[in-house]
Design a protein around this motif. Structure first.
Motif, PDB file in Angstrom:
ATOM      1  N   GLN A 116       0.722  -1.259   0.046  1.00  0.00           N
ATOM      2  CA  GLN A 116       0.069   0.067  -0.011  1.00  0.00           C
ATOM      3  C   GLN A 116       0.825   1.424   0.058  1.00  0.00           C
ATOM      4  OE1 GLN A 116      -3.561  -0.421  -0.150  1.00  0.00           O
ATOM      5  NE2 GLN A 116      -2.594  -2.426  -0.786  1.00  0.00           N
ATOM      6  N   SER A 117       1.948   1.321   0.619  1.00  0.00           N
ATOM      7  CA  SER A 117       2.789   2.487   0.554  1.00  0.00           C
ATOM      8  C   SER A 117       4.429   2.001   1.162  1.00  0.00           C
ATOM      9  CB  SER A 117       2.295   3.263   1.797  1.00  0.00           C
ATOM     10  OG  SER A 117       2.519   2.945   3.211  1.00  0.00           O
ATOM     11  N   ALA A 118       5.228   2.588   0.548  1.00  0.00           N
ATOM     12  CA  ALA A 118       6.839   2.381   0.932  1.00  0.00           C
ATOM     13  C   ALA A 118       7.368   3.961   1.023  1.00  0.00           C
ATOM     14  CB  ALA A 118       7.491   1.506  -0.168  1.00  0.00           C
ATOM     15  N   ARG A 119       8.070   4.069   2.057  1.00  0.00           N
ATOM     16  CA  ARG A 119       8.483   5.478   2.546  1.00  0.00           C
ATOM     17  C   ARG A 119       9.961   5.360   3.238  1.00  0.00           C
ATOM     18  NH1 ARG A 119       7.458   7.345   7.451  1.00  0.00           N
ATOM     19  NH2 ARG A 119       5.957   6.236   8.607  1.00  0.00           N
ATOM     20  N   TYR A 120      10.594   6.272   2.871  1.00  0.00           N
ATOM     21  CA  TYR A 120      12.047   6.056   3.877  1.00  0.00           C
ATOM     22  C   TYR A 120      11.851   7.009   5.064  1.00  0.00           C
ATOM     23  CZ  TYR A 120      16.970   6.554   4.702  1.00  0.00           C
ATOM     24  OH  TYR A 120      18.252   6.432   5.175  1.00  0.00           O
ATOM     25  N   ASP A 121      12.024   6.379   6.082  1.00  0.00           N
ATOM     26  CA  ASP A 121      12.192   7.130   7.349  1.00  0.00           C
ATOM     27  C   ASP A 121      13.508   7.538   7.731  1.00  0.00           C
ATOM     28  OD1 ASP A 121      11.776   7.829  10.077  1.00  0.00           O
ATOM     29  OD2 ASP A 121      10.736   6.040  10.631  1.00  0.00           O
ATOM     30  N   GLU A 122      13.613   8.970   7.234  1.00  0.00           N
ATOM     31  CA  GLU A 122      14.949   9.671   7.573  1.00  0.00           C
ATOM     32  C   GLU A 122      15.358   9.819   9.024  1.00  0.00           C
ATOM     33  OE1 GLU A 122      14.865  13.417   5.945  1.00  0.00           O
ATOM     34  OE2 GLU A 122      14.639  12.819   3.919  1.00  0.00           O
ATOM     35  N   THR A 123      14.573   9.322   9.939  1.00  0.00           N
ATOM     36  CA  THR A 123      14.781   9.488  11.412  1.00  0.00           C
ATOM     37  C   THR A 123      15.396   8.343  12.031  1.00  0.00           C
ATOM     38  OG1 THR A 123      12.641  10.664  11.688  1.00  0.00           O
ATOM     39  CG2 THR A 123      13.770   9.744  13.718  1.00  0.00           C
ATOM     40  N   CYS A 124      15.161   7.091  11.339  1.00  0.00           N
ATOM     41  CA  CYS A 124      15.849   5.780  11.630  1.00  0.00           C
ATOM     42  C   CYS A 124      16.620   5.304  10.519  1.00  0.00           C
ATOM     43  CB  CYS A 124      14.840   4.677  12.063  1.00  0.00           C
ATOM     44  SG  CYS A 124      13.717   4.452  10.923  1.00  0.00           S
ATOM     45  N   GLY A 125      16.753   5.931   9.248  1.00  0.00           N
ATOM     46  CA  GLY A 125      17.483   5.370   7.895  1.00  0.00           C
ATOM     47  C   GLY A 125      17.110   4.272   7.546  1.00  0.00           C
ATOM     48  N   LEU A 126      15.669   3.908   7.598  1.00  0.00           N
ATOM     49  CA  LEU A 126      15.172   2.458   7.035  1.00  0.00           C
ATOM     50  C   LEU A 126      13.861   2.808   6.503  1.00  0.00           C
ATOM     51  CD1 LEU A 126      15.403   0.797  10.700  1.00  0.00           C
ATOM     52  CD2 LEU A 126      16.905   0.528   8.635  1.00  0.00           C
ATOM     53  N   TRP A 127      13.728   1.812   5.617  1.00  0.00           N
ATOM     54  CA  TRP A 127      12.655   1.703   4.660  1.00  0.00           C
ATOM     55  C   TRP A 127      11.362   1.006   5.302  1.00  0.00           C
ATOM     56  CZ3 TRP A 127      11.654   4.341   0.161  1.00  0.00           C
ATOM     57  CH2 TRP A 127      12.808   4.803  -0.439  1.00  0.00           C
ATOM     58  N   ARG A 128      10.129   1.815   5.272  1.00  0.00           N
ATOM     59  CA  ARG A 128       9.050   1.111   5.932  1.00  0.00           C
ATOM     60  C   ARG A 128       7.900   0.784   4.899  1.00  0.00           C
ATOM     61  NH1 ARG A 128       8.433   1.998  11.376  1.00  0.00           N
ATOM     62  NH2 ARG A 128       9.858   2.969  12.565  1.00  0.00           N
ATOM     63  N   VAL A 129       7.750  -0.391   4.614  1.00  0.00           N
ATOM     64  CA  VAL A 129       6.800  -0.963   3.601  1.00  0.00           C
ATOM     65  C   VAL A 129       5.636  -1.376   4.022  1.00  0.00           C
ATOM     66  CG1 VAL A 129       6.602  -2.443   1.396  1.00  0.00           C
ATOM     67  CG2 VAL A 129       8.527  -1.477   1.986  1.00  0.00           C
ATOM     68  N   ARG A 130       4.409  -0.929   3.950  1.00  0.00           N
ATOM     69  CA  ARG A 130       3.079  -1.667   4.402  1.00  0.00           C
ATOM     70  C   ARG A 130       2.332  -2.263   3.568  1.00  0.00           C
ATOM     71  NH1 ARG A 130      -2.132   0.401   4.609  1.00  0.00           N
ATOM     72  NH2 ARG A 130      -1.596   2.548   3.566  1.00  0.00           N
ATOM     73  N   THR A 131       1.875  -3.056   4.052  1.00  0.00           N
ATOM     74  CA  THR A 131       1.096  -4.387   3.075  1.00  0.00           C
ATOM     75  C   THR A 131      -0.184  -4.654   3.776  1.00  0.00           C
ATOM     76  OG1 THR A 131       2.121  -6.104   3.889  1.00  0.00           O
ATOM     77  CG2 THR A 131       3.410  -5.390   2.246  1.00  0.00           C
ATOM     78  N   VAL A 132      -1.228  -5.087   2.752  1.00  0.00           N
ATOM     79  CA  VAL A 132      -2.371  -5.563   3.222  1.00  0.00           C
ATOM     80  C   VAL A 132      -2.639  -7.041   2.790  1.00  0.00           C
ATOM     81  CG1 VAL A 132      -3.441  -3.425   3.862  1.00  0.00           C
ATOM     82  CG2 VAL A 132      -3.699  -4.511   1.501  1.00  0.00           C
ATOM     83  N   GLY A 133      -3.161  -8.009   3.205  1.00  0.00           N
ATOM     84  CA  GLY A 133      -3.480  -9.107   2.784  1.00  0.00           C
ATOM     85  C   GLY A 133      -4.385  -9.169   1.435  1.00  0.00           C
ATOM     86  N   THR A 134      -4.020  -9.970   0.506  1.00  0.00           N
ATOM     87  CA  THR A 134      -4.953 -10.050  -0.653  1.00  0.00           C
ATOM     88  C   THR A 134      -5.327 -11.585  -0.581  1.00  0.00           C
ATOM     89  OG1 THR A 134      -3.171 -10.518  -2.269  1.00  0.00           O
ATOM     90  CG2 THR A 134      -4.174  -8.258  -1.752  1.00  0.00           C
ATOM     91  N   GLY A 135      -6.338 -11.846  -1.656  1.00  0.00           N
ATOM     92  CA  GLY A 135      -6.467 -13.257  -1.988  1.00  0.00           C
ATOM     93  C   GLY A 135      -7.183 -14.131  -0.492  1.00  0.00           C
TER      94      GLY A 135
END
Length: 413
Positions: A116-135
């Motif tokens: 659903q979304s992917a963004r770079y968190d500059e505070t911690c220097g990491l990528w956050r990738v949010r998903t939801v279930g399908t099927g």
């Protein structure tokens, strides 16, 4: 090789820490990156919205599809096609190859995970990738997951979503309207008049398939198009171009290809197929427009089995009016109008990708962005372009991984 850690918080979505890259997409591009990362000893996780690998090939292609290029230009890194495969493998053969590729490298994607979304968190220097279930996972609250990791590899490719143009009167047409991604065989159109909108490789091949099933296709050719023979003197036209480019400039290779096309196919413009002023290779490199490799469409156009018509002006109940004033009675419409990237819909906070979902930096440097962001499968150069990007990405990540995980020297207790 997957290294992950789960954390469950009853007041928030489940979080998963990934010890390595997060790869979005389990098509050929994602599998290629995974295999190359295995070679580098780097763990990863692949997220896939469907319930299988290469869902475009498995679920959104027609039955008669074969690779348009020789197999040596379509194999993924580190594992060639079986020797007994034909030069142009079928859809089923290609899928068997991909399944064996995933099994060989022990690649196990996480299926039914729609990003659903992917963004770079500059505070911690990491990528956050949010998903939801399908099927099978759809509606499951626990299937909402946030994956967190240092690297993000975008492998959703150029064909993530179908493109259907908005045309006047289409809602009132009344007949069957589909996109080529839902087309399997011309059998259901037997004896019917079918309008195929689009004249790329898919559109032309679908027209041939319709003829083979006793349908009556009309193909809309709105723009100019390069049609080349798939082979010249039993040698792949693409392979010939690749060889010539090693010695000659692109503009000269384009001229040679057009001369060969004229010798083999004749003057195609008299059949309504106007050639662009730009050469086929230059057009592919600058605009991403792939030349059509003829597999028998031209012979059916010459015989009148396929009718070439200009652009659509509007639809009416069971009819279509063309821009030249013709009105055709048609039973069905098939849109062979291509696909597009879906990256702008979910990737946030970065200007690495343009609004059309492609890296802004052109090939061959569009594989790496900032802050651990990578892109594979956006070269407009097919499977060979995706493979070369996959190798570069894995080496780049592997170099950092090995530097940071090697045992420290000279430490004393």
């Amino acid at each position: 090789m997957t290294s992950i850690s789960d954390r469950f918080d009853p007041f928030s979505r489940r979080c998963v820490w990934v010890h390595g890259p997060i790869i979005v997409g389990a098509g050929p591009s994602g599998l290629a990156v995974g295999a190359c990362l295995k070679e580098q000893g780097v763990p990863f996780v692949i997220l896939e919205r469907s319930d299988c690998i290469a869902s475009l090939w498995q679920k959104r292609t027609y039955d008669r599809l074969k690779l348009h290029l020789p197999k040596q230009f379509c194999q993924l890194p580190r594992l060639p096609f079986p020797e007994d495969y034909p030069e142009y493998p079928s859809k089923e053969e290609f899928m068997r190859y991909l399944e064996s590729y995933a099994k060989h490298f022990k690649i196990n994607p996480r299926f039914n995970q729609s990003v659903q979304s992917a963004r770079y968190d500059e505070t911690c220097g990491l990528w956050r990738v949010r998903t939801v279930g399908t099927g099978a996972e759809a509606g499951n609250w626990n299937a909402e997951v946030e994956y967190i990791g240092r690297w993000l590899v975008v492998a959703t490719g150029e064909n993530a979503e179908k493109v259907v143009p908005e045309l006047e009167g289409l809602a009132q047409f009344g007949g069957d309207v589909t996109h080529v991604c839902d087309y399997k065989s011309g059998d259901v159109h037997r004896g019917k008049r079918v309008l195929v909108v689009g004249c790329g490789n898919s559109g032309m091949e679908v027209c041939v398939d319709l003829c083979d099933h006793d349908a009556f296709p009309s193909m809309v050719v709105r723009d100019s198009v390069h049609v080349l023979p798939r082979e010249v003197l039993r040698k792949s036209t693409f392979e010939l171009a690749v060889c010539l480019l090693k010695w000659l400039p692109l503009w000269l290779v384009d001229k040679i290809l057009l001369v060969l096309a004229w010798l083999v196919l004749g003057n195609v413009e008299k059949y309504g197929l106007k050639r662009p002023s730009t050469g086929p290779l230059e057009l592919k490199n600058t605009q991403g427009r792939t030349p059509v490799l003829d597999i028998g469409t031209l012979s059916k156009i010459r015989s009148g089995d396929i009718k070439v018509v200009p652009g659509v002006k509007r639809f009416m109940p069971n009819k279509v009016e063309l821009v030249d004033g013709q009105v055709l009675d048609v039973h069905s419409v098939i849109f062979a109008t291509g696909y597009r990237s879906n990256v702008p819909r979910w990737l946030q906070g970065t200007d690495f990708f343009s609004k059309d979902g492609y890296p802004k930096v052109p090939f061959p440097n569009g594989w790496k962005g900032d802050s651990g962001l990578y892109a594979v499968g956006f070269t407009r150069r097919g499977l060979s372009g995706a493979s070369s990007d996959a190798v570069r990405i894995a080496k780049d990540i592997g170099r950092v991984w090995k530097e940071e995980t090697k045992p420290a020297k000279g430490l004393t207790a």
